[in-house]
Write an enzyme that holds these catalytic residues in place. Structure first.
Site, PDB file in Angstrom:
ATOM      1  CB  SER A  50       9.027  -1.423  10.003  1.00  0.00           C
ATOM      2  OG  SER A  50       9.778  -1.171   8.849  1.00  0.00           O
ATOM      3  CG  ASP A  93      10.956   6.167   9.584  1.00  0.00           C
ATOM      4  OD1 ASP A  93      11.987   5.607   9.170  1.00  0.00           O
ATOM      5  OD2 ASP A  93       9.950   5.552   9.983  1.00  0.00           O
ATOM      6  CG  HIS A 103      11.958   2.765  11.106  1.00  0.00           C
ATOM      7  ND1 HIS A 103      10.780   2.957  10.407  1.00  0.00           N
ATOM      8  CD2 HIS A 103      12.193   1.432  11.082  1.00  0.00           C
ATOM      9  CE1 HIS A 103      10.334   1.788   9.976  1.00  0.00           C
ATOM     10  NE2 HIS A 103      11.171   0.860  10.363  1.00  0.00           N
TER      11      HIS A 103
END
Length: 259
Positions: free
Chosen positions: A93, A194, A224
């Site tokens: 991320s 996601d 995610h």
């Protein structure tokens, strides 16, 4: 402030190949701990720092910004480079964005990068209003635990401090401009489903980096936080094979551990 249980940083002294792992925005090392331990068990030197303002309470994060988060991983990378012959950087991320900036800035000092659902921009209708809204509203709903697997939990904040979100937005815009400076071999793994970072962010990264050795893998079974999800083992195995291809000493009996 005491660190949340499970959010502690992780280090392992291994062989001459090192890996720096970067966790995500409002998350903690817990999201990457199984990955770090998998690599450590295979003789690698591993460092997984806790980013400033993370892993305690959201009020602490309100006082930090991207400069603090990036400085932490930059310092860790420099320390790894001093003791390892080759260093790889992995990230999830926002940690993916930190990874890409390290690659852009350190050039040959980074042998390869692995990013999982890398963030490229702050999405949502309110994103352009962050410069103003952050002075009126302190937090919004949290982003953690986007995991398909039953019982999957990510240790992080249930609120997003808007000052920090504004800083993240500025950081991601800057990193987007630096992506053409990324030339290292890259493994990019992303989840079609996601709910935090859309697949468009991965497509943007793939389209803008200058790397010629690029592998893209879809994580069909995960959301995610794929490192804690159904595809976690695949991420670990593919990333280790990626290192093995680029660092000849890895996987050879006795060499990765310095023996």
């Amino acid at each position: 402030m005491p660190v949340l249980p499970g959010a502690e940083p992780y280090r392992h002294e291994g062989g001459e190949v090192g890996v720096l792992l970067c966790h995500g925005f409002t998350g903690s090392p817990q999201s990457l701990r199984p990955w770090a331990e998998y690599l450590a068990e295979r003789g690698l030197t591993v460092t997984l720092p806790l980013l400033p303002g993370h892993g305690t309470r959201w009020e602490d994060m309100q006082l930090t910004g991207w400069q603090d988060w990036y400085a932490e991983v930059d310092r860790e990378l420099r320390a790894l480079r001093e003791r390892c012959a080759q260093v790889f950087v992995f990230g999830l991320s926002m940690g993916g964005a930190l990874t890409l900036r390290l690659a852009a800035k350190h050039g040959d000092g980074v042998s390869g990068v692995v990013v999982v659902n890398p963030a490229n921009k702050v999405h949502g209708l309110a994103a352009p209003a962050l410069p103003v809204v952050r002075h009126l509203v302190r937090t919004t709903k949290g982003l953690t635990s986007d995991i398909a697997k039953d019982g999957g939990v990510e240790v992080g904040y249930d609120r997003v401090p808007l000052h920090a979100a504004h800083s993240l937005r500025n950081f991601l815009r800057m990193v987007d401009g630096e992506l053409p400076q990324v030339t290292q071999p890259m493994l990019l793994l992303h989840s079609p489903q996601d709910h935090v970072v859309p697949p468009a962010d991965s497509a943007r990264v793939l389209g803008r980096v200058s790397s010629t050795d690029v592998t893209e893998i879809l994580l069909e079974q995960s959301y995610h936080v794929a490192t804690l999800d159904h595809d976690a083992d695949r991420i670990f195995e593919e990333s280790y094979a990626f290192i093995g291809r680029l660092a000849p000493s890895v996987g050879k009996e006795g060499t990765a551990t310095g023996g």
